[in-house]
Design a protein around this motif. Structure first.
Motif, PDB file in Angstrom:
ATOM      1  N   LEU A  81      40.430   7.940  32.445  1.00  0.00           N
ATOM      2  CA  LEU A  81      41.383   6.907  33.267  1.00  0.00           C
ATOM      3  C   LEU A  81      42.934   7.058  33.171  1.00  0.00           C
ATOM      4  O   LEU A  81      43.819   6.987  33.901  1.00  0.00           O
ATOM      5  N   ILE A  85      45.818   7.721  35.908  1.00  0.00           N
ATOM      6  CA  ILE A  85      46.774   6.828  36.186  1.00  0.00           C
ATOM      7  C   ILE A  85      48.111   7.684  36.067  1.00  0.00           C
ATOM      8  O   ILE A  85      48.940   7.318  36.971  1.00  0.00           O
ATOM      9  N   ALA A  88      48.470   9.503  39.295  1.00  0.00           N
ATOM     10  CA  ALA A  88      48.930   8.814  40.334  1.00  0.00           C
ATOM     11  C   ALA A  88      50.535   8.286  40.199  1.00  0.00           C
ATOM     12  O   ALA A  88      50.796   8.071  41.194  1.00  0.00           O
ATOM     13  N   LEU A  89      51.087   8.412  39.196  1.00  0.00           N
ATOM     14  CA  LEU A  89      52.583   8.075  38.891  1.00  0.00           C
ATOM     15  C   LEU A  89      53.359   9.067  39.150  1.00  0.00           C
ATOM     16  O   LEU A  89      54.330   9.296  39.310  1.00  0.00           O
TER      17      LEU A  89
END
Length: 109
Positions: A81, A85, A88-89
């Motif tokens: 996870l 994340i 995705a950034l």
């Protein structure tokens, strides 16, 4: 003219567009707005939107069930996870760095 073309598009491909929009994050936000502006039939919109939502949720639950039973994923879920994340950034961070580069570095030349 553009609104007429959009209306014609939604008459021909509106159902597919609304269902597929559920699976594309940015399109998901704008497809209903465009469908309304193009005067898509509200009942037709609701049927396709509801159907797309059912397929989307069912797919996500099924993926969670299937991937959640893989021992590596089950044992490393927190790490996966965090990596997801961070991944995705990356595009946003790159865009910000490019913007800052253009503003401060290229401006000085």
């Amino acid at each position: 003219d553009a609104l007429r073309k959009t209306h014609d598009f939604y008459e021909k491909h509106g159902g597919k567009t609304i269902v597929l929009a559920r699976f594309v994050p940015i399109v998901r936000s704008f497809a209903p707005l465009v469908a309304g502006a193009a005067k898509m039939n509200p009942l037709r919109f609701e049927l396709y939107s509801g159907g797309g939502a059912i397929v989307w949720v069912g797919g996500i639950v099924l993926a969670g069930y299937l991937f959640g039973n893989i021992p590596f994923i089950k044992n490393n879920l927190s790490l996966i996870l965090v990596v997801g994340i961070l991944a995705a950034l990356v595009p946003f961070s790159c865009a910000l760095l490019i913007q800052l580069w253009r503003k401060y570095v290229l401006k000085q030349r």
